[in-house]
Scaffold this active site. Sequence first.
Site, PDB file in Angstrom:
ATOM      1  N   TYR A   1     -24.970 -10.369  83.076  1.00 43.55           N
ATOM      2  CA  TYR A   1     -26.060 -10.149  84.021  1.00 43.55           C
ATOM      3  C   TYR A   1     -27.168 -11.184  83.813  1.00 43.55           C
ATOM      4  CZ  TYR A   1     -23.882  -5.499  84.409  1.00 43.55           C
ATOM      5  OH  TYR A   1     -23.004  -4.457  84.570  1.00 43.55           O
TER       6      TYR A   1
ATOM      7  N   PHE B   1     -26.574   2.251  99.178  1.00 43.24           N
ATOM      8  CA  PHE B   1     -26.244   2.587 100.562  1.00 43.24           C
ATOM      9  C   PHE B   1     -26.358   4.086 100.827  1.00 43.24           C
ATOM     10  CE2 PHE B   1     -23.359   3.395 104.132  1.00 43.24           C
ATOM     11  CZ  PHE B   1     -23.815   2.451 105.031  1.00 43.24           C
TER      12      PHE B   1
ATOM     13  N   SER C   1     -22.977   2.414  89.916  1.00 41.12           N
ATOM     14  CA  SER C   1     -23.166   2.457  91.378  1.00 41.12           C
ATOM     15  C   SER C   1     -22.907   3.857  91.943  1.00 41.12           C
ATOM     16  CB  SER C   1     -22.270   1.432  92.075  1.00 41.12           C
ATOM     17  OG  SER C   1     -22.638   0.120  91.748  1.00 41.12           O
TER      18      SER C   1
ATOM     19  N   GLY D   1     -23.664   4.100  95.573  1.00 44.13           N
ATOM     20  CA  GLY D   1     -23.031   3.150  96.490  1.00 44.13           C
ATOM     21  C   GLY D   1     -23.863   1.905  96.710  1.00 44.13           C
TER      22      GLY D   1
END
Length: 328
Positions: free
Chosen positions: A57, A209, A203, A206
């Site tokens: 990262y 989202f 996640s 999502g």
Amino acid sequence: MTEIPTRRLGGLVVSAQGLGCMGMSHGYGASDDDQSIATLRHALDLGVSLLDTADFYGAGHNEELIGRAIAGRRDEVVLATKFGFANRLGEPTAIRGDAPYVREACDASLRRLGVDHIDLYYQHRVDPDVPIEETVGAMAELVAAGKVRHLGLSEAGADTLRRAHAVHPIAALQSEWSLWTRDLEQEIAPVCRELGIGLVPFSPLGRGFLTGRYTSVEGLSESDVRRTQPRFADGNLEQNLAIVAKLDELAAEKGVTAGQLALAWVQHRGDDVVPIPGTRRRKYLEENLAALDVRLSAEELAAIDAAAPADEVAGTRYDAKSMTFVSK
């Protein structure tokens, strides 16, 4: 919000929700280090113990950032990082799991983090060219040397988990798991439970989202990875927005946000599940943690499942090349 409960990942006790730190350095456009450090320290103040990073990262930046944030507070942190992507940003993907690289990567992470041990050390992706027994054998040597306390794998398949666990106990499997990514439910999660391996969903919202905050990619930075992901592409996006609309309705009935409902659904997958939603902002950190207080009945869970059936999600979670690295 009540006091954050704890859960177990193998023999490791952690807060029932962790903090995914990737977005503070990687994937979602420009970030602000001061803001990120404030969010990290606020997470510790609130009782979040599990901080998740990786050497990939920001090409090491994220580990350095976390090292700065936890200085003087090491005993409050269950520190998780990952190795395996040997390339730098912008280079062709190269995954390494050979023993010399495992040792090299660990030492480099320790330096960047500014600590003398890593609490949970994951292989970020399984190297298809190196037997998992070699990789985990080298990781086990790190445990014997006191550099690492517990071992994990990320995006590993069921057979790989069995073989790895036979070499050294695996405390946790980190994989994507959310209402629109349920690949591990049929085979991988049952194997984890058989072997006593905890599950760490990344996640779980999502990539934001499922919060309902994104209705197009137009407002995203040009460097935001979501611009390249199939589920955010034209055609797929519209179909997936219909799922979020149904979640919004259920969330409104419950008096919570769509994101909190989706995150609570993940939290209800089992007492061995510790999701690590990511955020750079204290506001969303607090909103995510409030999902720990959301109780869902069997009827409510069934309604959520019906609103977001796995076979109605449009598009794969990664592009074709990236999909070749998961569940190996």
